[in-house]
Write a protein that holds these residues in place. Sequence first.
Motif, PDB file in Angstrom:
ATOM      1  N   SER A   7       0.823  -1.206   0.000  1.00 38.53           N
ATOM      2  CA  SER A   7       0.000   0.000   0.000  1.00 38.53           C
ATOM      3  C   SER A   7       0.858   1.256   0.000  1.00 38.53           C
ATOM      4  CB  SER A   7      -0.890  -0.018   1.244  1.00 38.53           C
ATOM      5  OG  SER A   7      -1.476   1.231   1.428  1.00 38.53           O
ATOM      6  N   PRO A   8       0.374   2.339  -0.636  1.00 41.46           N
ATOM      7  CA  PRO A   8       1.065   3.617  -0.454  1.00 41.46           C
ATOM      8  C   PRO A   8       0.912   4.072   0.995  1.00 41.46           C
ATOM      9  CG  PRO A   8      -1.014   3.961  -1.574  1.00 41.46           C
ATOM     10  CD  PRO A   8      -0.817   2.471  -1.476  1.00 41.46           C
ATOM     11  N   THR A   9       1.762   4.999   1.432  1.00 40.12           N
ATOM     12  CA  THR A   9       1.779   5.393   2.838  1.00 40.12           C
ATOM     13  C   THR A   9       0.403   5.813   3.347  1.00 40.12           C
ATOM     14  OG1 THR A   9       4.043   6.101   2.575  1.00 40.12           O
ATOM     15  CG2 THR A   9       2.889   6.904   4.510  1.00 40.12           C
ATOM     16  N   ALA A  10      -0.293   6.631   2.557  1.00 36.65           N
ATOM     17  CA  ALA A  10      -1.602   7.117   3.000  1.00 36.65           C
ATOM     18  C   ALA A  10      -2.547   5.954   3.252  1.00 36.65           C
ATOM     19  CB  ALA A  10      -2.182   8.062   1.961  1.00 36.65           C
ATOM     20  N   GLY A  11      -2.500   4.972   2.344  1.00 35.64           N
ATOM     21  CA  GLY A  11      -3.365   3.811   2.507  1.00 35.64           C
ATOM     22  C   GLY A  11      -3.034   3.060   3.788  1.00 35.64           C
ATOM     23  N   SER A  12      -1.739   2.891   4.071  1.00 40.15           N
ATOM     24  CA  SER A  12      -1.344   2.187   5.296  1.00 40.15           C
ATOM     25  C   SER A  12      -1.836   2.915   6.533  1.00 40.15           C
ATOM     26  CB  SER A  12       0.178   2.074   5.372  1.00 40.15           C
ATOM     27  OG  SER A  12       0.644   1.204   4.397  1.00 40.15           O
ATOM     28  N   ILE A  13      -1.705   4.240   6.507  1.00 40.99           N
ATOM     29  CA  ILE A  13      -2.104   5.013   7.678  1.00 40.99           C
ATOM     30  C   ILE A  13      -3.585   4.803   7.972  1.00 40.99           C
ATOM     31  CG2 ILE A  13      -2.438   7.358   8.548  1.00 40.99           C
ATOM     32  CD1 ILE A  13       0.122   8.123   7.020  1.00 40.99           C
ATOM     33  N   ILE A  14      -4.411   4.904   6.934  1.00 42.17           N
ATOM     34  CA  ILE A  14      -5.845   4.746   7.150  1.00 42.17           C
ATOM     35  C   ILE A  14      -6.191   3.293   7.440  1.00 42.17           C
ATOM     36  CG2 ILE A  14      -8.114   5.054   6.122  1.00 42.17           C
ATOM     37  CD1 ILE A  14      -6.792   7.657   6.705  1.00 42.17           C
ATOM     38  N   LEU A  15      -5.523   2.393   6.728  1.00 43.16           N
ATOM     39  CA  LEU A  15      -5.819   0.967   6.911  1.00 43.16           C
ATOM     40  C   LEU A  15      -5.536   0.539   8.354  1.00 43.16           C
ATOM     41  CD1 LEU A  15      -6.485  -1.811   5.787  1.00 43.16           C
ATOM     42  CD2 LEU A  15      -4.164  -2.022   4.969  1.00 43.16           C
ATOM     43  N   ALA A  16      -4.322   0.827   8.826  1.00 42.12           N
ATOM     44  CA  ALA A  16      -3.970   0.387  10.174  1.00 42.12           C
ATOM     45  C   ALA A  16      -4.622   1.287  11.216  1.00 42.12           C
ATOM     46  CB  ALA A  16      -2.462   0.431  10.350  1.00 42.12           C
ATOM     47  N   GLY A  17      -4.699   2.577  10.901  1.00 49.65           N
ATOM     48  CA  GLY A  17      -5.182   3.526  11.894  1.00 49.65           C
ATOM     49  C   GLY A  17      -6.669   3.418  12.140  1.00 49.65           C
ATOM     50  N   VAL A  18      -7.440   3.268  11.081  1.00 54.41           N
ATOM     51  CA  VAL A  18      -8.892   3.304  11.253  1.00 54.41           C
ATOM     52  C   VAL A  18      -9.567   1.999  10.832  1.00 54.41           C
ATOM     53  CG1 VAL A  18     -10.955   4.650  10.856  1.00 54.41           C
ATOM     54  CG2 VAL A  18      -8.739   5.753  10.675  1.00 54.41           C
ATOM     55  N   LEU A  19      -9.181   1.479   9.672  1.00 54.24           N
ATOM     56  CA  LEU A  19      -9.945   0.357   9.133  1.00 54.24           C
ATOM     57  C   LEU A  19      -9.910  -0.865  10.043  1.00 54.24           C
ATOM     58  CD1 LEU A  19     -11.422   0.707   6.447  1.00 54.24           C
ATOM     59  CD2 LEU A  19      -9.986  -1.124   5.590  1.00 54.24           C
ATOM     60  N   LEU A  20      -8.782  -1.114  10.686  1.00 60.74           N
ATOM     61  CA  LEU A  20      -8.714  -2.263  11.590  1.00 60.74           C
ATOM     62  C   LEU A  20      -9.658  -2.084  12.768  1.00 60.74           C
ATOM     63  CD1 LEU A  20      -4.888  -3.014  11.763  1.00 60.74           C
ATOM     64  CD2 LEU A  20      -6.546  -3.682  10.047  1.00 60.74           C
ATOM     65  N   LYS A  21      -9.846  -0.802  13.151  1.00 63.66           N
ATOM     66  CA  LYS A  21     -10.718  -0.541  14.290  1.00 63.66           C
ATOM     67  C   LYS A  21     -12.162  -0.901  13.986  1.00 63.66           C
ATOM     68  CE  LYS A  21      -7.026   1.010  15.821  1.00 63.66           C
ATOM     69  NZ  LYS A  21      -6.254   0.778  14.615  1.00 63.66           N
ATOM     70  N   VAL A  22     -12.503  -0.925  12.696  1.00 60.27           N
ATOM     71  CA  VAL A  22     -13.856  -1.312  12.324  1.00 60.27           C
ATOM     72  C   VAL A  22     -14.139  -2.708  12.856  1.00 60.27           C
ATOM     73  CG1 VAL A  22     -15.368  -1.794  10.381  1.00 60.27           C
ATOM     74  CG2 VAL A  22     -13.823   0.157  10.296  1.00 60.27           C
ATOM     75  N   GLY A  23     -13.126  -3.564  12.838  1.00 59.16           N
ATOM     76  CA  GLY A  23     -13.302  -4.902  13.373  1.00 59.16           C
ATOM     77  C   GLY A  23     -13.622  -4.873  14.857  1.00 59.16           C
ATOM     78  N   GLY A  24     -12.819  -4.153  15.608  1.00 60.74           N
ATOM     79  CA  GLY A  24     -13.043  -4.067  17.050  1.00 60.74           C
ATOM     80  C   GLY A  24     -14.376  -3.401  17.358  1.00 60.74           C
ATOM     81  N   TYR A  25     -14.655  -2.348  16.607  1.00 59.72           N
ATOM     82  CA  TYR A  25     -15.917  -1.625  16.794  1.00 59.72           C
ATOM     83  C   TYR A  25     -17.104  -2.543  16.515  1.00 59.72           C
ATOM     84  CZ  TYR A  25     -19.524   1.872  15.841  1.00 59.72           C
ATOM     85  OH  TYR A  25     -20.677   2.597  15.844  1.00 59.72           O
ATOM     86  N   GLY A  26     -17.016  -3.304  15.429  1.00 58.69           N
ATOM     87  CA  GLY A  26     -18.102  -4.209  15.073  1.00 58.69           C
ATOM     88  C   GLY A  26     -18.293  -5.285  16.128  1.00 58.69           C
ATOM     89  N   LEU A  27     -17.186  -5.827  16.622  1.00 52.51           N
ATOM     90  CA  LEU A  27     -17.285  -6.856  17.663  1.00 52.51           C
ATOM     91  C   LEU A  27     -18.047  -6.326  18.860  1.00 52.51           C
ATOM     92  CD1 LEU A  27     -13.751  -8.538  17.757  1.00 52.51           C
ATOM     93  CD2 LEU A  27     -15.899  -9.560  17.038  1.00 52.51           C
ATOM     94  N   LEU A  28     -17.745  -5.075  19.226  1.00 51.97           N
ATOM     95  CA  LEU A  28     -18.372  -4.503  20.410  1.00 51.97           C
ATOM     96  C   LEU A  28     -19.820  -4.115  20.118  1.00 51.97           C
ATOM     97  CD1 LEU A  28     -17.999  -3.717  23.254  1.00 51.97           C
ATOM     98  CD2 LEU A  28     -16.834  -1.661  22.561  1.00 51.97           C
ATOM     99  N   ARG A  29     -20.038  -3.475  18.967  1.00 55.23           N
ATOM    100  CA  ARG A  29     -21.366  -2.971  18.623  1.00 55.23           C
ATOM    101  C   ARG A  29     -22.343  -4.099  18.340  1.00 55.23           C
ATOM    102  NH1 ARG A  29     -23.084   1.755  19.746  1.00 55.23           N
ATOM    103  NH2 ARG A  29     -22.003   3.121  18.321  1.00 55.23           N
ATOM    104  N   PHE A  30     -21.895  -5.149  17.685  1.00 53.06           N
ATOM    105  CA  PHE A  30     -22.799  -6.232  17.307  1.00 53.06           C
ATOM    106  C   PHE A  30     -22.602  -7.459  18.190  1.00 53.06           C
ATOM    107  CE2 PHE A  30     -22.640  -3.535  13.614  1.00 53.06           C
ATOM    108  CZ  PHE A  30     -23.963  -3.480  13.217  1.00 53.06           C
ATOM    109  N   ASN A  31     -21.409  -8.053  18.124  1.00 50.01           N
ATOM    110  CA  ASN A  31     -21.220  -9.319  18.826  1.00 50.01           C
ATOM    111  C   ASN A  31     -21.464  -9.212  20.318  1.00 50.01           C
ATOM    112  OD1 ASN A  31     -19.931  -9.606  16.264  1.00 50.01           O
ATOM    113  ND2 ASN A  31     -19.038 -11.487  17.040  1.00 50.01           N
ATOM    114  N   MET A  32     -20.770  -8.253  20.955  1.00 52.37           N
ATOM    115  CA  MET A  32     -20.858  -8.184  22.413  1.00 52.37           C
ATOM    116  C   MET A  32     -22.183  -7.593  22.863  1.00 52.37           C
ATOM    117  SD  MET A  32     -17.752  -9.244  22.917  1.00 52.37           S
ATOM    118  CE  MET A  32     -17.203  -8.907  24.554  1.00 52.37           C
ATOM    119  N   SER A  33     -22.769  -6.702  22.059  1.00 44.98           N
ATOM    120  CA  SER A  33     -23.994  -6.038  22.484  1.00 44.98           C
ATOM    121  C   SER A  33     -25.229  -6.841  22.134  1.00 44.98           C
ATOM    122  CB  SER A  33     -24.113  -4.662  21.817  1.00 44.98           C
ATOM    123  OG  SER A  33     -22.998  -3.889  22.102  1.00 44.98           O
TER     124      SER A  33
END
Lengths: 678, 549
Positions: free
Chosen positions: B263-289
């Motif tokens: 990935s270009p740098t910008a893509g990495s920043i968003i991918l690791a910085g935000v996109l991975l959090k979608v997983g954690g967010y989804g787990l909490l918002r859907f799975n755990m809730s």
Amino acid sequence: MSQFLAHNAWLVPFFPLLGSFIVVVAAKWLREQSHLPIVAGIALSFLVSFSLWMVAGPDVTSPAIEWLTISGFNVPIQFRLDGLTTMMLAMVTFVATLIAVFASGYMAGDPGYPRFFALIGLFVFSMTGLVLSNNYVLTYLFWEGVGVCSYMLVGFWHSKPSAAAAAKKAFLVNRIGDFGFAIAIFWLWSASINHDVSYGNVLSRENLDQLGPAAIMGISFLLFWGATAKSAQVPLYVWLPDAMEGPTPVSALIHAATMVTAGVYLIARSTPLLVRAHEVQALVAVIGCLTALLSATIALTQTDLKRVMAYSTVSQLGFMFMGLGAGVNNVAQLAVFAAMFHLFTHAFFKALLFLASGSVMHAMGNVIDMRRFSGLRHRLPITHLTFAAGGLALAGFPLTAGFWSKDEILLALKHAAHQAEPGWGGIYVAVYWIAVLTAFMTAFYTGRAYFLTFWGPEKLPSPQDPEALAEAVDEVDHGSSHTEHDHGHDAGHGHDGHHVGQESPPIMTYPLMILAVCALIVGLIFGPTGLFEHHLHLTLGYEHLGHLEAHGADWLVMLMGSLAAILGLGLSYLFYAHRSPIPAQLAERLRPLYLASYNKFWIDEIYEKAVVGTTLLLAEISAIFDMVIDAIVRGIAYLPRWLGGAGLAPFQNGLVQFYAGVTAMGVAFLLIIVLFWL
Amino acid sequence: MATLLVLTVFLPFVGSLVLFLQPKLEKKTARMTALITALVTLAFSLILTAVFKPDVTTPQFAAGAPGGPYGWNWLSGAKIQFALGLDGLSVWLFALTAVLQITAIFASWESITERPAHHYAFLLALETGLLGLFASLDVVVFYIFFEFTLIPLFFLIGIWGGPERRKASIYFFLYTLAGSLLTLLGVIALVAIHYQHSAGHVLTFSIPELTHGLANLKWPGWHSATSLTSPQVFIFLLLFAGFAIKVPMFPFHTWLPLAHVESPTAGSIILAGVLLKVGGYGLLRFNMSMTPLGAVYLFQFLVTLAVIGVIYGALTALAQTDVKKLVAYSSVSHMGFIVLGLFAMNPTGIDGAVIQMVNHGLTTGALFACVGVLYERYHTREMSELGGLWNRLPLLAFFLILSSLGSAAVPGLNGFVGEFPILAGMFAKNRTAAVLAATGMVLGAYYLLWMVQRVLFGPLREPHQHGDHAHAEVRPVGWHEIAGLTPLMVLIVLIGVLPAPFLARINPVIEPIAARLESSVPTTGGTPAPEVTHMNPAPAAVVARQGSR
């Protein structure tokens, strides 16, 4: 008044932090004056600390300020101003002020001058915060804070590969200790009343009573685990000798007087908890004893003056832990007083010895190998006398600072041997005798370092020394060519037109003289007068510790200590003052022992192979295994193709719409199953 | 305020459209357009964060009355609403997205010379996708944004990436798509079950209503978890498939290193910085809730995966010689910590996990930006070819050391504020898991400091084309790189020093989620402390609860 002072205790860490802030912001303009805000900041915080000494009491705390508030986990910023804290504060800020003054001369001309002082300010901030904290988490915070400062200061000459490696090693070994400390905190947090990890709550009798025996043992053990890294005890002491790669004032401040005593402080702080786990107490004493003996043995043969001092620090910290470990039953109070008193006196004389070594190094053009210089007492008269004063104190020569505190530790150990739980007394008897032996060795290697450096024929380092040539070959081997950017150790300072072989400037010698006076008299002032003991009584939970009915001077112990010191010094005089051939003959006769000591028992190499090697091997295996996982995932992705073979080939027509349509149908199919089946 | 929220979400999309319609735009105009759009979006999101009320647990800035309905009827026949709003779970991730966007744009400032207008267009489109995803209050809207984010990232990697960009982008796309289809199935099943079993057959796609409704479902079968085919457990696994790949959890992580390296740098920043959090967010918002019993039933399995992820990710990071791969694997390890905090199932652990998602976004974003600074100058990421760069790029040394220390959870910086409570929470729940995961703390410091040592310390070493003749060729760290990294540094220190205001907005929404989890949690290991309020000494088996509470 006391309320007012307690409320303003935050000023102690604040002033050095402010100094650092000023240096960082104004580095461009301050340049060679960068030490001013730091020296002023630390001196001001010493003044505040000194006044806090007056208001100390077991339950004096500052108001709590909200910091980390998570459901069920509440850590406020709050300071405790009891005897232990104020003693540490006064000692840390006093020694730090002198060292900062010394450093302003020592570091002159270094390109990283402002960075150095900014970090020193940050360190004093963290260290004072560490001892002021009123709960375990805040202590942990500053505990890692001093670790970071140490990392940055050991690696201060960052172009030097050995400094970089030493910095990383120091941080990582400390992280291993922090692992234990952190788990101790988790345990305390989950098992204490109200999930409150403040000292007042954790160390209260109600709380200690309700903790189960497993928790008491486990937590004590884990806290001690944390302490072994910070205070360089077996098995985690290996980082400290390497940390000498940092500038010498850093070694004096961080790796001798203050930071390395944080582990001792933590255990002393938690004494009310530890006295309930006598097995852990015995472990503390044994580890301390083992460390003291091992490092004293190594110190006997080292040729690098700073390394001798480093191993001696490790050894003296071992003495402090022996003292702490002696705190069984009725000896508890005496033991912790003894250990803390030794911490207190050690700070003065060890800081002095390091600074004096630094002064030697400064005068020798950054050579610190004792084989390359000798007979310096005429050329460096002040350094010589101050080193001698520090050396006497370290050796425990009667009436000097080290004598009084070492005596107390021996006394505590002797009492512990009688008072210990049935069956455990033998351990303390053994520890006592090894302590006496180590005291003798201490006096010997201190004398050896002193006589080798200041006595004998006058000799200055020359580039033709065999040792210098060996070093140069080493450097080529490691491929560390000196480029113009490489302002490493050698080019670190000395741009100030200072000539090799001359006494250091007054800005460096005055701190030496003040510390030398302290090294001679602090023991006498604070020890026999009971001043120190009285002050330490004002510590949280100490009043309930077991104490002896009356303990006067024990002449026999005092005699043992004095004999060890005098015999050790005398022997070193015979061997080294006039360059007797005996040491060389001894080394020849006891060659395996000599080699083991000289090579530090190969412990670094063993760790490198066993611990680092294993970790890296696991890392490689993980990296290879990752390719396997990747292959499996891809295999699963291709599975349909293999299964389908020719029969399904027509469906792989490359039309994205077709794939999407099939995918949608698949989803719909699964959906129907889900809905009907549920 | 509801209008402002909608505006914030779609403003980047407008900017994106403008750039798409002007594909011939020069580099300078394109990047300036993108920057201004992103800055206005950031300003809006900061306003929203500032007026966000900490103590309210219901979604804020939603259209309609508090308590719902939350949005505008969109497909009114199907009861699908276009509903946006923020609560304590999403507010910081929302703001994080807007902050990292600035860093991403500045990281592309000089390096993107090929089709710049499209590059920034995709970057802005991605921002809308992420902002919308975190603000969604309707499962359908959530899912649309969720899938939408794949498209711009697919093109960012596929067009501006490294030599193997096509392979990487397809791998990434298919892998995450496969998982998210199962998630879709799980979501639809939730809606269907709610429709069938709720009092009065309510059809709703609203996330708050579903969460509440499912907890009070009048269907005994729903409230017991005895086997893998129990409804909550089964749906948990369906939902889990997509989110676990996004996180990514071991062993579903193999797409990540490849995607990052290409990935270009910008893509990495968003991918690791935000996109991975979608997983954690989804787990909490859907799975755990929504399917808490599934989490309880699968506790052992989930925690095992998380702990393996922490240690395995760290060890693999240790073996890397490519800086970017090292940071990528460090994400696997750190995201393992976050999942561990979620599965601690007590407020301490979950709170820590939520703030840690923000922290990891900041530190990893900063680390990738630093790697970008390196790569632009030396066109290599191999640590064996670099060394002693402290002398060459002193500002980079500062940024890299600070973000590494933040990432290694040094107290006083942000990582500590998340990692410590996560481990404490896990310790209260399961000691073995916490102790094992804590080794990740040591290993984390190991690979980060070793990386710092190899890149910054020692004598200067640069790749050969820069070696002898060209000291002047290496640009010092430029103003745009400073501008991109400084906000992250400020936040890394700020969250570490003053965590309270950040946590105060998270705590209130976590309490009810944790309470529901704990009311059905059998305690494992450890003696319960006295006066423990949130550790319920419940029976050792999963309690089957009948009817509503």
